[in-house]
Design a protein around this motif. Structure first.
Motif, PDB file in Angstrom:
ATOM      1  N   MET A 180       0.831  -1.203   0.000  1.00 37.44           N
ATOM      2  CA  MET A 180       0.000   0.000   0.000  1.00 37.44           C
ATOM      3  C   MET A 180       0.870   1.260   0.000  1.00 37.44           C
ATOM      4  O   MET A 180       0.474   2.307  -0.508  1.00 37.44           O
ATOM      5  CB  MET A 180      -0.921  -0.001   1.220  1.00 37.44           C
ATOM      6  CG  MET A 180      -2.048   1.000   1.155  1.00 37.44           C
ATOM      7  SD  MET A 180      -3.215   0.597  -0.182  1.00 37.44           S
ATOM      8  CE  MET A 180      -4.389   1.939  -0.018  1.00 37.44           C
ATOM      9  N   ARG A 181       2.067   1.125   0.552  1.00 38.09           N
ATOM     10  CA  ARG A 181       2.972   2.274   0.608  1.00 38.09           C
ATOM     11  C   ARG A 181       3.305   2.773  -0.793  1.00 38.09           C
ATOM     12  O   ARG A 181       3.470   3.978  -1.013  1.00 38.09           O
ATOM     13  CB  ARG A 181       4.260   1.858   1.337  1.00 38.09           C
ATOM     14  CG  ARG A 181       5.157   3.024   1.729  1.00 38.09           C
ATOM     15  CD  ARG A 181       4.585   3.716   2.934  1.00 38.09           C
ATOM     16  NE  ARG A 181       5.498   4.714   3.462  1.00 38.09           N
ATOM     17  CZ  ARG A 181       5.208   5.494   4.482  1.00 38.09           C
ATOM     18  NH1 ARG A 181       4.039   5.391   5.077  1.00 38.09           N
ATOM     19  NH2 ARG A 181       6.067   6.378   4.917  1.00 38.09           N
ATOM     20  N   LEU A 182       3.405   1.847  -1.738  1.00 40.50           N
ATOM     21  CA  LEU A 182       3.706   2.238  -3.105  1.00 40.50           C
ATOM     22  C   LEU A 182       2.595   3.104  -3.686  1.00 40.50           C
ATOM     23  O   LEU A 182       2.856   4.044  -4.447  1.00 40.50           O
ATOM     24  CB  LEU A 182       3.923   1.002  -3.976  1.00 40.50           C
ATOM     25  CG  LEU A 182       4.256   1.263  -5.454  1.00 40.50           C
ATOM     26  CD1 LEU A 182       5.528   2.090  -5.575  1.00 40.50           C
ATOM     27  CD2 LEU A 182       4.391  -0.041  -6.220  1.00 40.50           C
ATOM     28  N   LEU A 183       1.364   2.808  -3.333  1.00 36.73           N
ATOM     29  CA  LEU A 183       0.236   3.626  -3.776  1.00 36.73           C
ATOM     30  C   LEU A 183       0.405   5.057  -3.282  1.00 36.73           C
ATOM     31  O   LEU A 183       0.193   6.014  -4.029  1.00 36.73           O
ATOM     32  CB  LEU A 183      -1.079   3.036  -3.260  1.00 36.73           C
ATOM     33  CG  LEU A 183      -2.343   3.897  -3.441  1.00 36.73           C
ATOM     34  CD1 LEU A 183      -2.585   4.200  -4.909  1.00 36.73           C
ATOM     35  CD2 LEU A 183      -3.556   3.197  -2.830  1.00 36.73           C
ATOM     36  N   MET A 184       0.807   5.202  -2.027  1.00 36.66           N
ATOM     37  CA  MET A 184       0.979   6.533  -1.451  1.00 36.66           C
ATOM     38  C   MET A 184       2.096   7.312  -2.148  1.00 36.66           C
ATOM     39  O   MET A 184       1.964   8.499  -2.435  1.00 36.66           O
ATOM     40  CB  MET A 184       1.282   6.419   0.042  1.00 36.66           C
ATOM     41  CG  MET A 184       0.156   5.830   0.856  1.00 36.66           C
ATOM     42  SD  MET A 184      -1.330   6.855   0.796  1.00 36.66           S
ATOM     43  CE  MET A 184      -2.370   6.005   1.991  1.00 36.66           C
ATOM     44  N   VAL A 185       3.213   6.630  -2.419  1.00 34.05           N
ATOM     45  CA  VAL A 185       4.347   7.291  -3.064  1.00 34.05           C
ATOM     46  C   VAL A 185       4.003   7.668  -4.501  1.00 34.05           C
ATOM     47  O   VAL A 185       4.300   8.780  -4.967  1.00 34.05           O
ATOM     48  CB  VAL A 185       5.599   6.394  -3.024  1.00 34.05           C
ATOM     49  CG1 VAL A 185       6.725   7.003  -3.846  1.00 34.05           C
ATOM     50  CG2 VAL A 185       6.047   6.174  -1.585  1.00 34.05           C
ATOM     51  N   ALA A 186       3.371   6.753  -5.232  1.00 31.08           N
ATOM     52  CA  ALA A 186       2.971   7.038  -6.606  1.00 31.08           C
ATOM     53  C   ALA A 186       1.963   8.178  -6.645  1.00 31.08           C
ATOM     54  O   ALA A 186       2.022   9.059  -7.517  1.00 31.08           O
ATOM     55  CB  ALA A 186       2.377   5.787  -7.252  1.00 31.08           C
ATOM     56  N   ASP A 187       1.048   8.186  -5.689  1.00 33.51           N
ATOM     57  CA  ASP A 187       0.061   9.255  -5.624  1.00 33.51           C
ATOM     58  C   ASP A 187       0.741  10.597  -5.370  1.00 33.51           C
ATOM     59  O   ASP A 187       0.339  11.621  -5.929  1.00 33.51           O
ATOM     60  CB  ASP A 187      -0.958   8.964  -4.521  1.00 33.51           C
ATOM     61  CG  ASP A 187      -2.062   9.999  -4.468  1.00 33.51           C
ATOM     62  OD1 ASP A 187      -3.036   9.878  -5.234  1.00 33.51           O
ATOM     63  OD2 ASP A 187      -1.947  10.959  -3.667  1.00 33.51           O
ATOM     64  N   ALA A 188       1.773  10.607  -4.534  1.00 32.38           N
ATOM     65  CA  ALA A 188       2.515  11.837  -4.259  1.00 32.38           C
ATOM     66  C   ALA A 188       3.161  12.376  -5.527  1.00 32.38           C
ATOM     67  O   ALA A 188       3.174  13.594  -5.770  1.00 32.38           O
ATOM     68  CB  ALA A 188       3.570  11.581  -3.184  1.00 32.38           C
ATOM     69  N   MET A 189       3.690  11.485  -6.350  1.00 34.46           N
ATOM     70  CA  MET A 189       4.311  11.895  -7.614  1.00 34.46           C
ATOM     71  C   MET A 189       3.270  12.485  -8.559  1.00 34.46           C
ATOM     72  O   MET A 189       3.489  13.538  -9.178  1.00 34.46           O
ATOM     73  CB  MET A 189       5.002  10.701  -8.252  1.00 34.46           C
ATOM     74  CG  MET A 189       6.180  10.169  -7.470  1.00 34.46           C
ATOM     75  SD  MET A 189       6.848   8.635  -8.174  1.00 34.46           S
ATOM     76  CE  MET A 189       7.340   9.189  -9.799  1.00 34.46           C
ATOM     77  N   GLY A 190       2.126  11.817  -8.680  1.00 35.81           N
ATOM     78  CA  GLY A 190       1.070  12.338  -9.532  1.00 35.81           C
ATOM     79  C   GLY A 190       0.539  13.669  -9.040  1.00 35.81           C
ATOM     80  O   GLY A 190       0.278  14.589  -9.821  1.00 35.81           O
ATOM     81  N   LEU A 191       0.400  13.788  -7.724  1.00 32.17           N
ATOM     82  CA  LEU A 191      -0.061  15.041  -7.117  1.00 32.17           C
ATOM     83  C   LEU A 191       0.876  16.181  -7.490  1.00 32.17           C
ATOM     84  O   LEU A 191       0.429  17.245  -7.939  1.00 32.17           O
ATOM     85  CB  LEU A 191      -0.113  14.879  -5.594  1.00 32.17           C
ATOM     86  CG  LEU A 191      -0.423  16.146  -4.787  1.00 32.17           C
ATOM     87  CD1 LEU A 191      -1.883  16.545  -4.972  1.00 32.17           C
ATOM     88  CD2 LEU A 191      -0.119  15.926  -3.297  1.00 32.17           C
ATOM     89  N   ALA A 192       2.179  15.964  -7.305  1.00 32.62           N
ATOM     90  CA  ALA A 192       3.162  17.017  -7.570  1.00 32.62           C
ATOM     91  C   ALA A 192       3.120  17.478  -9.018  1.00 32.62           C
ATOM     92  O   ALA A 192       3.144  18.687  -9.310  1.00 32.62           O
ATOM     93  CB  ALA A 192       4.560  16.520  -7.201  1.00 32.62           C
ATOM     94  N   VAL A 193       3.043  16.537  -9.930  1.00 24.84           N
ATOM     95  CA  VAL A 193       3.056  16.879 -11.353  1.00 24.84           C
ATOM     96  C   VAL A 193       1.775  17.600 -11.760  1.00 24.84           C
ATOM     97  O   VAL A 193       1.816  18.648 -12.426  1.00 24.84           O
ATOM     98  CB  VAL A 193       3.241  15.605 -12.205  1.00 24.84           C
ATOM     99  CG1 VAL A 193       2.998  15.905 -13.680  1.00 24.84           C
ATOM    100  CG2 VAL A 193       4.644  15.037 -12.008  1.00 24.84           C
TER     101      VAL A 193
END
Length: 205
Positions: free
Chosen positions: A87-100
């Motif tokens: 689930m941690r990967l979901l959070m990290v990937a979401d952070a990347m999408g959020l930033a962009v």
């Protein structure tokens, strides 16, 4: 500058589509459900922004965005079937999408001639509403509404872009890159050290 923003846009589509599939996987959805989540996560924020601003919706003008989201959804669906995805990967990937997407949305609204305030609001919306729709469809409390530092990171990134651009002293590419890094750094720091915003309390509870 336009080339950089275009690549950031594509990266955001792919990353957010991937988070949609990860959310679908944790809810054990089928392929159709996973692709739907991929597409709405990747396009939801930009669609909401364009509808509010009463401009043509970006993926209706250029359907390759939708195709990229759908193809990413299919590939990711089969990928996570054979990999253990935390689930941690979901959070990290979401952070990347959020930033962009925060930066893409803010920059686009500024280029349309709107005020910095409107650009910041629309930038935050672009970055957060795709994930909001994803979480609602997946039956989760949206990250946007949790205690976690999420919208705050988006707000900081959008404000950084507006301020640096207004200064006129920083090259456009550096402005975009800095705003992305600010958003990403704040969000990842919140995940790493479990930082959260103050919550409302009633009485002595």
């Amino acid at each position: 500058m336009e080339q950089l923003l275009h690549w950031f846009d594509l990266i955001g589509i792919v990353v957010f589509a991937f988070t949609g599939v990860l959310a679908a996987g944790h809810k054990q959805m089928d392929l159709f459900g996973a692709v739907v989540l991929a597409c709405v996560t990747a396009t939801g924020g930009g669609t909401t922004r364009d509808m509010i601003l009463n401009i043509p919706v970006f993926w209706l003008q250029d359907t390759h965005y939708l195709w990229i989201a759908a193809v990413t959804g299919v590939i990711s669906f089969y990928l996570i079937r054979y990999l253990q995805v935390p689930m941690r990967l979901l959070m990290v990937a979401d952070a990347m999408g959020l930033a962009v997407f925060v930066v893409i949305g803010t920059q686009k609204v500024l280029e349309l001639g709107h005020s910095p305030t409107i650009a910041i609001v629309m930038g935050v919306m672009t970055g957060t509403f795709g994930g909001l729709i994803r979480d609602i469809l997946a039956g989760d409390i949206p990250l946007l509404l949790r205690r976690e530092i999420y919208a705050t990171a988006a707000l900081a990134g959008a404000a950084t872009l507006v301020l640096l651009r207004a200064s006129g002293k920083v090259p456009g590419e550096a402005v975009v890159a800095t705003a992305v890094l600010v958003t990403l750094a704040i969000r990842l720091a919140a995940l790493r050290w479990n930082l959260s915003a103050p919550i409302a309390r009633f009485g002595n509870k």
